[in-house]
Structures are given as structure tokens and as C-alpha cells.
Design a protein around this motif. Structure first.
Motif, PDB file in Angstrom:
ATOM      1  N   LEU A  31       0.719  -1.213   0.132  1.00 21.78           N
ATOM      2  CA  LEU A  31      -0.012   0.073   0.075  1.00 21.78           C
ATOM      3  C   LEU A  31       0.895   1.219  -0.126  1.00 21.78           C
ATOM      4  O   LEU A  31       1.600   1.361   0.739  1.00 21.78           O
ATOM      5  CB  LEU A  31      -0.972  -0.065   1.311  1.00 21.78           C
ATOM      6  CG  LEU A  31      -1.753   1.381   1.503  1.00 21.78           C
ATOM      7  CD1 LEU A  31      -2.740   1.369   0.401  1.00 21.78           C
ATOM      8  CD2 LEU A  31      -2.366   1.321   2.816  1.00 21.78           C
ATOM      9  N   LYS A  33       1.112   5.785  -0.986  1.00 25.51           N
ATOM     10  CA  LYS A  33       0.174   6.981  -1.211  1.00 25.51           C
ATOM     11  C   LYS A  33       1.410   7.676  -2.190  1.00 25.51           C
ATOM     12  O   LYS A  33       2.700   7.721  -1.827  1.00 25.51           O
ATOM     13  CB  LYS A  33       0.085   7.806   0.085  1.00 25.51           C
ATOM     14  CG  LYS A  33      -0.757   7.171   1.040  1.00 25.51           C
ATOM     15  CD  LYS A  33      -2.213   7.221   0.595  1.00 25.51           C
ATOM     16  CE  LYS A  33      -3.067   6.637   1.686  1.00 25.51           C
ATOM     17  NZ  LYS A  33      -4.479   6.817   1.438  1.00 25.51           N
ATOM     18  N   TRP A  34       0.910   8.052  -3.152  1.00 26.84           N
ATOM     19  CA  TRP A  34       1.874   9.054  -4.141  1.00 26.84           C
ATOM     20  C   TRP A  34       1.381  10.687  -4.253  1.00 26.84           C
ATOM     21  O   TRP A  34       0.375  10.691  -4.129  1.00 26.84           O
ATOM     22  CB  TRP A  34       1.871   8.302  -5.549  1.00 26.84           C
ATOM     23  CG  TRP A  34       2.467   6.975  -5.434  1.00 26.84           C
ATOM     24  CD1 TRP A  34       1.786   5.943  -4.796  1.00 26.84           C
ATOM     25  CD2 TRP A  34       3.457   6.519  -6.007  1.00 26.84           C
ATOM     26  NE1 TRP A  34       2.385   4.637  -5.123  1.00 26.84           N
ATOM     27  CE2 TRP A  34       3.424   5.118  -5.793  1.00 26.84           C
ATOM     28  CE3 TRP A  34       4.588   7.141  -6.627  1.00 26.84           C
ATOM     29  CZ2 TRP A  34       4.555   4.306  -6.185  1.00 26.84           C
ATOM     30  CZ3 TRP A  34       5.716   6.295  -6.719  1.00 26.84           C
ATOM     31  CH2 TRP A  34       5.802   4.903  -6.774  1.00 26.84           C
ATOM     32  N   THR A  41      -3.121  13.299  -6.088  1.00 24.72           N
ATOM     33  CA  THR A  41      -2.465  12.362  -5.338  1.00 24.72           C
ATOM     34  C   THR A  41      -3.091  10.996  -5.649  1.00 24.72           C
ATOM     35  O   THR A  41      -4.137  10.751  -6.252  1.00 24.72           O
ATOM     36  CB  THR A  41      -2.996  12.743  -3.860  1.00 24.72           C
ATOM     37  OG1 THR A  41      -4.410  12.660  -3.742  1.00 24.72           O
ATOM     38  CG2 THR A  41      -2.344  13.816  -3.396  1.00 24.72           C
ATOM     39  N   THR A  43      -3.154   6.614  -4.486  1.00 26.41           N
ATOM     40  CA  THR A  43      -3.305   5.418  -3.748  1.00 26.41           C
ATOM     41  C   THR A  43      -3.256   4.294  -4.575  1.00 26.41           C
ATOM     42  O   THR A  43      -3.947   3.859  -5.598  1.00 26.41           O
ATOM     43  CB  THR A  43      -4.424   5.475  -2.866  1.00 26.41           C
ATOM     44  OG1 THR A  43      -4.267   6.682  -1.968  1.00 26.41           O
ATOM     45  CG2 THR A  43      -4.136   4.209  -1.717  1.00 26.41           C
ATOM     46  N   ARG A  45      -2.696   0.006  -4.224  1.00 27.23           N
ATOM     47  CA  ARG A  45      -2.780  -0.998  -3.287  1.00 27.23           C
ATOM     48  C   ARG A  45      -2.709  -2.510  -3.995  1.00 27.23           C
ATOM     49  O   ARG A  45      -3.169  -2.692  -4.901  1.00 27.23           O
ATOM     50  CB  ARG A  45      -4.333  -1.080  -2.615  1.00 27.23           C
ATOM     51  CG  ARG A  45      -4.237  -2.412  -1.602  1.00 27.23           C
ATOM     52  CD  ARG A  45      -5.667  -2.295  -0.867  1.00 27.23           C
ATOM     53  NE  ARG A  45      -6.288  -1.164  -0.529  1.00 27.23           N
ATOM     54  CZ  ARG A  45      -6.091  -0.571   0.697  1.00 27.23           C
ATOM     55  NH1 ARG A  45      -5.547  -1.264   1.527  1.00 27.23           N
ATOM     56  NH2 ARG A  45      -6.768   0.618   0.929  1.00 27.23           N
ATOM     57  N   ASP A  55      -7.116   7.871  -7.468  1.00 27.73           N
ATOM     58  CA  ASP A  55      -6.398   9.190  -7.533  1.00 27.73           C
ATOM     59  C   ASP A  55      -7.555  10.211  -7.058  1.00 27.73           C
ATOM     60  O   ASP A  55      -8.715   9.957  -7.359  1.00 27.73           O
ATOM     61  CB  ASP A  55      -5.687   9.539  -8.760  1.00 27.73           C
ATOM     62  CG  ASP A  55      -6.400   9.919 -10.106  1.00 27.73           C
ATOM     63  OD1 ASP A  55      -7.735  10.411  -9.852  1.00 27.73           O
ATOM     64  OD2 ASP A  55      -5.949   9.698 -11.053  1.00 27.73           O
ATOM     65  N   SER A  56      -6.939  11.355  -7.007  1.00 27.41           N
ATOM     66  CA  SER A  56      -7.813  12.602  -6.445  1.00 27.41           C
ATOM     67  C   SER A  56      -8.523  13.208  -7.341  1.00 27.41           C
ATOM     68  O   SER A  56      -9.529  13.818  -7.009  1.00 27.41           O
ATOM     69  CB  SER A  56      -6.855  13.544  -5.626  1.00 27.41           C
ATOM     70  OG  SER A  56      -5.746  14.032  -6.655  1.00 27.41           O
ATOM     71  N   ARG A 102       6.679   8.754  -4.361  1.00 29.82           N
ATOM     72  CA  ARG A 102       6.418   7.870  -3.127  1.00 29.82           C
ATOM     73  C   ARG A 102       7.010   8.710  -1.969  1.00 29.82           C
ATOM     74  O   ARG A 102       8.275   9.069  -2.320  1.00 29.82           O
ATOM     75  CB  ARG A 102       6.640   6.589  -3.074  1.00 29.82           C
ATOM     76  CG  ARG A 102       6.210   5.853  -2.291  1.00 29.82           C
ATOM     77  CD  ARG A 102       5.889   4.188  -2.455  1.00 29.82           C
ATOM     78  NE  ARG A 102       7.030   3.734  -3.090  1.00 29.82           N
ATOM     79  CZ  ARG A 102       7.998   2.999  -2.552  1.00 29.82           C
ATOM     80  NH1 ARG A 102       8.033   2.797  -1.288  1.00 29.82           N
ATOM     81  NH2 ARG A 102       9.001   2.544  -3.570  1.00 29.82           N
TER      82      ARG A 102
END
Length: 102
Positions: A31, A33-34, A41, A43, A45, A55-56, A102
Motif C-alpha cells: 500500500l 500513497k503518491w 494524489t 493510492t 494497493r 487518484d484524487s 512516493r
């Protein structure tokens, strides 16, 4: 002589990787977060052999390894995620490509 042999063995073993080779093989966590360009941003997984990416910008997708068995490039029609160590390039259909760290 024993201590220098131990140091050489530890140093050499740190250089090897397991699996199919490549930088992404051992450094990508389950997992992560970038932070990406343009304030995006992301994520990522790991789910078995696939990645769940969100993503955001509202993008959510599951990506298989492409080609199967490696851990640096994941893609399907309209989406691609390519890892280079702690950097990644993220491509999502209808969105601007973005570079991430990252």
C-alpha cells in the motif's frame, strides 16, 4: 579474515533481488500513497497480482501486470501505471498524464 568475509557477503546479498528482476520487484510496498504533478494524489494497493489504483481526480481502476509476472508496468485499455523505483508515471483515460513520487 572472518569479519571481512561477513561484510562482503552482506554487501553482495543486498545487491540481489528475488523474482522476475527489475527495480520495482522488491521496492513497491503493498500500500502506497503518491504525490503527483498538478496536485494529484494517488493510492496504490496490491491485490494479488493486480493493483487497485485510485487518484484524487476520481479515477478508480484495477490494473493487471503487463506483461504478466513482472511488477513494474501495469495496464489495461485506457490506463497505465509504470514504476521506476520511487517514481511512477500514471496515465488515465480522459485525464492528463502525471508523474508521481512516493
Amino acid at each position: 579474515m572472518g569479519l571481512s568475509t561477513l561484510i562482503a557477503t552482506v554487501t553482495l546479498s543486498a545487491c540481489s533481488s528475488s523474482g522476475g528482476g527489475g527495480v520495482g520487484n522488491s521496492v513497491q510496498p503493498a500500500l502506497a500513497k503518491w504525490r503527483c504533478t498538478g496536485g494529484v494524489t494517488m493510492t496504490v494497493r496490491r491485490e494479488g497480482a493486480n493493483l487497485l489504483v485510485s487518484d484524487s481526480r476520481g479515477v478508480e481502476t484495477e490494473l493487471p501486470a503487463d506483461p504478466p509476472g513482472q511488477r513494474e508496468r501495469y495496464s489495461k485499455t485506457g490506463y497505465a501505471l509504470v514504476f521506476e523505483g520511487r517514481n511512477a508515471s500514471w496515465f488515465a483515460s480522459g485525464k492528463a498524464p502525471t508523474d508521481c513520487q512516493r
